[in-house]
Scaffold this motif. Sequence first.
Motif, PDB file in Angstrom:
ATOM      1  N   HIS A  89      25.600  24.616  63.427  1.00 46.64           N
ATOM      2  CA  HIS A  89      24.549  24.512  63.081  1.00 46.64           C
ATOM      3  C   HIS A  89      24.238  25.004  61.625  1.00 46.64           C
ATOM      4  O   HIS A  89      24.884  25.806  60.932  1.00 46.64           O
ATOM      5  CB  HIS A  89      23.502  25.257  64.254  1.00 46.64           C
ATOM      6  CG  HIS A  89      23.766  26.776  64.237  1.00 46.64           C
ATOM      7  ND1 HIS A  89      24.687  27.441  64.953  1.00 46.64           N
ATOM      8  CD2 HIS A  89      23.123  27.616  63.609  1.00 46.64           C
ATOM      9  CE1 HIS A  89      24.825  28.652  64.708  1.00 46.64           C
ATOM     10  NE2 HIS A  89      23.515  28.791  63.884  1.00 46.64           N
ATOM     11  N   SER A  90      23.209  24.462  61.166  1.00 43.23           N
ATOM     12  CA  SER A  90      22.480  24.833  59.731  1.00 43.23           C
ATOM     13  C   SER A  90      20.876  25.234  60.079  1.00 43.23           C
ATOM     14  O   SER A  90      20.362  24.786  60.829  1.00 43.23           O
ATOM     15  CB  SER A  90      22.659  23.782  58.848  1.00 43.23           C
ATOM     16  OG  SER A  90      21.993  22.527  59.301  1.00 43.23           O
ATOM     17  N   VAL A  91      20.525  26.117  59.151  1.00 41.80           N
ATOM     18  CA  VAL A  91      19.246  26.599  59.079  1.00 41.80           C
ATOM     19  C   VAL A  91      18.731  27.018  57.855  1.00 41.80           C
ATOM     20  O   VAL A  91      19.286  27.350  56.830  1.00 41.80           O
ATOM     21  CB  VAL A  91      19.055  27.909  59.858  1.00 41.80           C
ATOM     22  CG1 VAL A  91      17.523  28.675  59.783  1.00 41.80           C
ATOM     23  CG2 VAL A  91      19.631  27.945  61.238  1.00 41.80           C
ATOM     24  N   GLN A  92      17.311  26.490  57.382  1.00 45.69           N
ATOM     25  CA  GLN A  92      16.948  26.605  56.208  1.00 45.69           C
ATOM     26  C   GLN A  92      15.577  27.213  56.215  1.00 45.69           C
ATOM     27  O   GLN A  92      14.736  26.734  56.916  1.00 45.69           O
ATOM     28  CB  GLN A  92      16.899  24.981  55.507  1.00 45.69           C
ATOM     29  CG  GLN A  92      16.239  25.166  54.189  1.00 45.69           C
ATOM     30  CD  GLN A  92      16.114  23.920  53.375  1.00 45.69           C
ATOM     31  OE1 GLN A  92      16.306  22.857  54.101  1.00 45.69           O
ATOM     32  NE2 GLN A  92      15.438  23.788  52.218  1.00 45.69           N
ATOM     33  N   GLY A  93      15.521  28.236  55.345  1.00 46.75           N
ATOM     34  CA  GLY A  93      13.955  29.024  55.249  1.00 46.75           C
ATOM     35  C   GLY A  93      13.568  28.646  53.786  1.00 46.75           C
ATOM     36  O   GLY A  93      14.085  28.592  52.857  1.00 46.75           O
TER      37      GLY A  93
ATOM     38  N   VAL B 129      16.601  29.507  51.271  1.00 45.74           N
ATOM     39  CA  VAL B 129      17.912  30.095  51.794  1.00 45.74           C
ATOM     40  C   VAL B 129      18.408  28.930  52.711  1.00 45.74           C
ATOM     41  O   VAL B 129      17.682  28.717  53.904  1.00 45.74           O
ATOM     42  CB  VAL B 129      17.931  31.454  52.592  1.00 45.74           C
ATOM     43  CG1 VAL B 129      19.382  31.867  53.073  1.00 45.74           C
ATOM     44  CG2 VAL B 129      17.359  32.342  51.487  1.00 45.74           C
ATOM     45  N   VAL B 130      19.758  28.620  52.402  1.00 44.26           N
ATOM     46  CA  VAL B 130      20.386  27.504  53.399  1.00 44.26           C
ATOM     47  C   VAL B 130      21.666  28.342  54.047  1.00 44.26           C
ATOM     48  O   VAL B 130      22.366  28.708  53.276  1.00 44.26           O
ATOM     49  CB  VAL B 130      20.865  26.246  52.601  1.00 44.26           C
ATOM     50  CG1 VAL B 130      21.518  25.319  53.486  1.00 44.26           C
ATOM     51  CG2 VAL B 130      19.590  25.560  52.035  1.00 44.26           C
ATOM     52  N   SER B 131      21.710  28.161  55.294  1.00 41.12           N
ATOM     53  CA  SER B 131      22.639  28.936  56.168  1.00 41.12           C
ATOM     54  C   SER B 131      23.595  27.964  56.875  1.00 41.12           C
ATOM     55  O   SER B 131      22.822  27.207  57.659  1.00 41.12           O
ATOM     56  CB  SER B 131      22.268  30.158  56.800  1.00 41.12           C
ATOM     57  OG  SER B 131      23.419  30.560  57.455  1.00 41.12           O
ATOM     58  N   VAL B 132      24.817  27.806  56.720  1.00 41.23           N
ATOM     59  CA  VAL B 132      25.510  26.954  57.418  1.00 41.23           C
ATOM     60  C   VAL B 132      26.722  27.401  58.356  1.00 41.23           C
ATOM     61  O   VAL B 132      27.251  28.433  57.782  1.00 41.23           O
ATOM     62  CB  VAL B 132      26.276  25.999  56.530  1.00 41.23           C
ATOM     63  CG1 VAL B 132      27.313  24.985  57.166  1.00 41.23           C
ATOM     64  CG2 VAL B 132      25.425  24.982  55.754  1.00 41.23           C
ATOM     65  N   THR B 133      26.819  27.400  59.579  1.00 39.52           N
ATOM     66  CA  THR B 133      27.803  27.995  60.421  1.00 39.52           C
ATOM     67  C   THR B 133      28.434  26.974  61.239  1.00 39.52           C
ATOM     68  O   THR B 133      28.212  25.900  61.749  1.00 39.52           O
ATOM     69  CB  THR B 133      26.744  28.714  61.627  1.00 39.52           C
ATOM     70  OG1 THR B 133      26.126  29.776  60.895  1.00 39.52           O
ATOM     71  CG2 THR B 133      27.995  29.537  62.471  1.00 39.52           C
ATOM     72  N   ARG B 134      29.954  27.202  61.264  1.00 34.12           N
ATOM     73  CA  ARG B 134      30.682  26.321  61.766  1.00 34.12           C
ATOM     74  C   ARG B 134      31.533  27.219  62.936  1.00 34.12           C
ATOM     75  O   ARG B 134      31.983  28.114  62.680  1.00 34.12           O
ATOM     76  CB  ARG B 134      32.013  25.894  60.699  1.00 34.12           C
ATOM     77  CG  ARG B 134      31.186  24.686  59.879  1.00 34.12           C
ATOM     78  CD  ARG B 134      30.687  23.428  60.602  1.00 34.12           C
ATOM     79  NE  ARG B 134      30.195  22.437  59.598  1.00 34.12           N
ATOM     80  CZ  ARG B 134      29.177  22.492  59.521  1.00 34.12           C
ATOM     81  NH1 ARG B 134      28.172  23.187  60.053  1.00 34.12           N
ATOM     82  NH2 ARG B 134      28.500  21.469  58.610  1.00 34.12           N
ATOM     83  N   GLU B 135      31.706  26.501  64.083  1.00 34.53           N
ATOM     84  CA  GLU B 135      32.518  27.409  65.211  1.00 34.53           C
ATOM     85  C   GLU B 135      33.966  26.606  65.029  1.00 34.53           C
ATOM     86  O   GLU B 135      34.447  26.098  64.357  1.00 34.53           O
ATOM     87  CB  GLU B 135      32.115  26.458  66.420  1.00 34.53           C
ATOM     88  CG  GLU B 135      30.545  26.843  66.828  1.00 34.53           C
ATOM     89  CD  GLU B 135      29.960  26.218  67.833  1.00 34.53           C
ATOM     90  OE1 GLU B 135      30.742  25.633  68.501  1.00 34.53           O
ATOM     91  OE2 GLU B 135      28.692  26.559  68.185  1.00 34.53           O
TER      92      GLU B 135
END
Length: 433
Positions: free
Chosen positions: A275-279, A303-309
Amino acid sequence: MMIDSGEIVSVGAFANRFGVSHETNRRDIRNLEEAGRLRRIHGGAAPALHLDRTAYRPVTERLTVDAEAKVAAARAALALFQLDGGAQIISKRAFQAAPSFAAREIAPVGTGPFKVKDFAYDRRFVFAAHDGYWGGRPTIDELEFRIVPELASRLNQLATDEAQVITEVSPDQFLTIAAMTGREVAGGAIQNLHGINYNAFDPALAGPRVCRALFCAIDRQANAQGLLAALPPPDGTRRRLSPIGALAADDTAQLRRVVAFPGLSDNATARLGGHSVQGFGEAGYRIGLSEAVALEPFAGGAVVSVTRERFEERGGAAALTGFGYDHAVPSATMGLRMQAQLDRDVPAPAFVHGMVAYRRSFGDLVSSVPLAFRGTGARFASRGLPLDRDTLVSEVGLGLMLAPGLSAGLSYTGQIGARAQDHAAKGTLVYKF
């Protein structure tokens, strides 16, 4: 006399008939009203009805008119008020000596910081500093209030420094005032009540359902946007603070790789989760150069945050194992926006807008995915294209209002860095209903 026909006559009609100024007509209307010949109304005069002359009688006589009814009304109204300890001290001798309330109002006797220097009905009220004021002499020597009915005249006096403060400014003139040197729009929420009155004597409007339907048909959002869109807030600051927001997305995907080179061929598949989250947030300061042109310096951050499982491919010797990771990139942007209306008088107004900004990115700008072959366990990293730390961001566009609710636009956006460039063009056709 024109008023004898029984109809309402405007000040302009009097001026055209007798060839005198509006101010002279207003003065004559006041005199005729005092004589009981007509009734003064907003913008003109009407035939005289029964006029209550009590307001023109001496104060001492007014105190005895319907005295019992006044006392009863005052006692009934007293319960509706919440006393806050405020009071007004006036001179009893001056109050009783005044020939009328109107005379006392233009020559008050009190203990305030200013005293009346000059008064001209419907024209001006001049105050002079009261040297004997118990709270100390005011810092302003003289204060003049003028009655200027026309907004254009008030704006001209403000622009030429003939007036330092004006009131009753319509929202469409906010940018005009903002463009004046040393001038700003000040104010805030006011306790005005807006209402709609229907002519109940008209058979078409006699039924309550028709009035309710007309009331519900009003597009309040369209009215607000039409009156206040692209205008600074009426608090004199012209600051704009966008709400702090966030976006979230699920990045689940299916992966299929075909591996083919001499001595090895394989088909690998996997399900990728993440998932990705941007604030983000932004603040600007809008400056109106004219009624049609405005500039807005702004600053923002994101701020852009990218998470990979973790994932494991299904396949042969070329199948990979991917390890989970997180990658975040903060950035800050500072720039200038411009918006201008090309022609305010055409039926389909056109707007041009542009933006140029500098964007600075922080942290690790190279994304890296740790991988390993499932068969051998040998590890390696797959790196993505590095992001530019310093980027020039630009945008220019043209918008056209074709009809109510229908608009078209064409825009270009670009990002230019030392290692990469991104250019895009977009056309839009929007219909709102």
